[in-house]
Design a protein around this motif. Sequence first.
Motif, PDB file in Angstrom:
ATOM      1  N   ASN A 171       0.852  -6.552  -4.260  1.00  0.00           N
ATOM      2  CA  ASN A 171       0.878  -6.456  -5.724  1.00  0.00           C
ATOM      3  C   ASN A 171      -0.519  -6.329  -6.326  1.00  0.00           C
ATOM      4  O   ASN A 171      -0.687  -6.405  -7.545  1.00  0.00           O
ATOM      5  CB  ASN A 171       1.561  -7.703  -6.321  1.00  0.00           C
ATOM      6  N   ILE A 174      -4.103  -4.673  -7.549  1.00  0.00           N
ATOM      7  CA  ILE A 174      -4.446  -3.422  -8.231  1.00  0.00           C
ATOM      8  C   ILE A 174      -5.781  -2.936  -7.694  1.00  0.00           C
ATOM      9  O   ILE A 174      -6.792  -3.633  -7.798  1.00  0.00           O
ATOM     10  CB  ILE A 174      -4.521  -3.645  -9.754  1.00  0.00           C
ATOM     11  N   ASP A 192      -2.812   2.448  -9.808  1.00  0.00           N
ATOM     12  CA  ASP A 192      -2.100   1.171  -9.703  1.00  0.00           C
ATOM     13  C   ASP A 192      -1.933   0.525 -11.076  1.00  0.00           C
ATOM     14  O   ASP A 192      -0.928  -0.144 -11.350  1.00  0.00           O
ATOM     15  CB  ASP A 192      -2.855   0.228  -8.762  1.00  0.00           C
ATOM     16  N   LYS A 241       0.839   2.193 -12.726  1.00  0.00           N
ATOM     17  CA  LYS A 241       2.085   1.927 -12.011  1.00  0.00           C
ATOM     18  C   LYS A 241       2.611   0.529 -12.316  1.00  0.00           C
ATOM     19  O   LYS A 241       3.797   0.357 -12.599  1.00  0.00           O
ATOM     20  CB  LYS A 241       1.837   2.076 -10.505  1.00  0.00           C
ATOM     21  N   HIS A 242       1.739  -0.488 -12.268  1.00  0.00           N
ATOM     22  CA  HIS A 242       2.191  -1.874 -12.396  1.00  0.00           C
ATOM     23  C   HIS A 242       2.223  -2.363 -13.841  1.00  0.00           C
ATOM     24  O   HIS A 242       3.036  -3.218 -14.188  1.00  0.00           O
ATOM     25  CB  HIS A 242       1.292  -2.799 -11.558  1.00  0.00           C
ATOM     26  N   LEU A 243       1.283  -1.872 -14.691  1.00  0.00           N
ATOM     27  CA  LEU A 243       1.203  -2.376 -16.052  1.00  0.00           C
ATOM     28  C   LEU A 243       1.779  -1.401 -17.079  1.00  0.00           C
ATOM     29  O   LEU A 243       2.039  -1.781 -18.227  1.00  0.00           O
ATOM     30  CB  LEU A 243      -0.263  -2.677 -16.426  1.00  0.00           C
TER      31      LEU A 243
END
Length: 220
Positions: free
Chosen positions: A195, A197, A202, A205-207
């Motif tokens: 998980n 960054i 990333d 993608k994640h936030l």
Amino acid sequence: MELREYLQIIRKRLWVVILITLLSTTTSAVISFFVLKPIYQSNTTLYVFKKIDTQGGIAYNDLLVGNQLVKDYRELVKSRLVSSTVIQELGLKDMTTSQMAAKLGVSLKNDTRLIEITAQDTDPEMAKEIANKVAEVFKKKVVELMDVENVQIIDKAEVPLTPVKPKKELNVAIAAFVGLMTGLGIIFLIEYLDNTIKTPEDVQKHLGLPVIGTISVFPE
């Protein structure tokens, strides 16, 4: 996730896939070529005539009866009665009846009354001796115990020239495939559990936020 992202994940940890595939393939090759002993198989063919009640002359029923008889013959060949006699007559004092039975096989040849008895051993000469001796003992016992009218040995067993297993090339190919799939599974599992960054991609993608700038790392 798009195909491009899958390829990026594979390219990022390609060394893991290559390493696991090489380890799996090398291990299988060493075991197949240098550890496992070659197994030779010799076979003999017998004609077994047993009168079957065929009222109505239905060929399908004949076939079912024939298949059932093969099962009976298989059990007789692998029985302690036959195995112990073969062991005694061949002088195999260190072999148990279970070990002898594990070397033997019985099958029907192309829906005929011919049955094939096979014997496997690490020694090709011993495989031939066992197959021929089992056929001789079976010929006597099946007449005594199963009301068989006539048994003839059609082909005697011969010394096999090549082993039937291990199938070295097949083992190596299967190991390479398993190693490849295992390597791919591991890198995708690592990616799924990671998980952190590391790149602007990333962040998005994640936030779900756009990247408006980056700060380079300067040497101290």
